[in-house]
Scaffold this motif. Structure first.
Motif: not given
Length: 103
Positions: A69-94
Motif C-alpha cells: 500500500t506504500a513503498k519503502p523510502d530509504s531516505k526517511t527509513g520508512f519500511e513501507g506498508a501492505g495489506a493482507l486480505l483473507t477469503f474462506i469458503k463459508e456455506n459453499g461460497k468464497l
C-alpha cells in the motif's frame, strides 16, 4: 448495502485491523460491517487486487491476497506498508473474512 448483501460477500465474523472497534478484538458481525465499509472499501481497489500475491492454505482452506500500500523510502527509513486480505469458503461460497494492515 443490506445485511443480506453483506452476508453474501463477508463472513459472519469479519476480522478488521483497520476498523476502529470498541472491543479489543477486531471482529465485526455482518450487522456492523456497514458501519466500517468506508475503512474496508479502499483496500478492495481493483488495481491493488490485480497486482496482489495470492497464497492458498489448503489446511485452513483459505486464500490470502497480499499487496503493497506504500513503498519503502530509504531516505526517511520508512519500511513501507501492505495489506493482507483473507477469503474462506463459508456455506459453499468464497467470502471475505479479514483484513490486516501491515505498518
Amino acid at each position: 448495502m443490506s445485511e443480506i448483501q453483506i452476508s453474501n460477500f463477508f463472513c459472519e465474523n469479519f476480522y478488521c485491523s483497520i476498523c476502529e472497534t470498541d472491543s479489543l478484538e477486531s471482529n465485526i458481525s455482518n450487522k456492523q460491517i456497514t458501519n466500517y465499509l468506508k475503512d474496508i472499501i479502499p483496500f478492495l481497489e481493483y488495481k491493488s487486487l490485480r497486482k496482489s500475491k495470492i497464497n492458498y492454505d489448503s489446511e485452513n482452506q483459505q486464500y490470502t491476497l497480499g499487496f503493497q500500500t506504500a513503498k519503502p523510502d530509504s531516505k526517511t527509513g520508512f519500511e513501507g506498508a501492505g495489506a493482507l486480505l483473507t477469503f474462506i469458503k463459508e456455506n459453499g461460497k468464497l467470502k471475505f473474512c479479514g483484513i490486516i494492515q501491515i505498518p
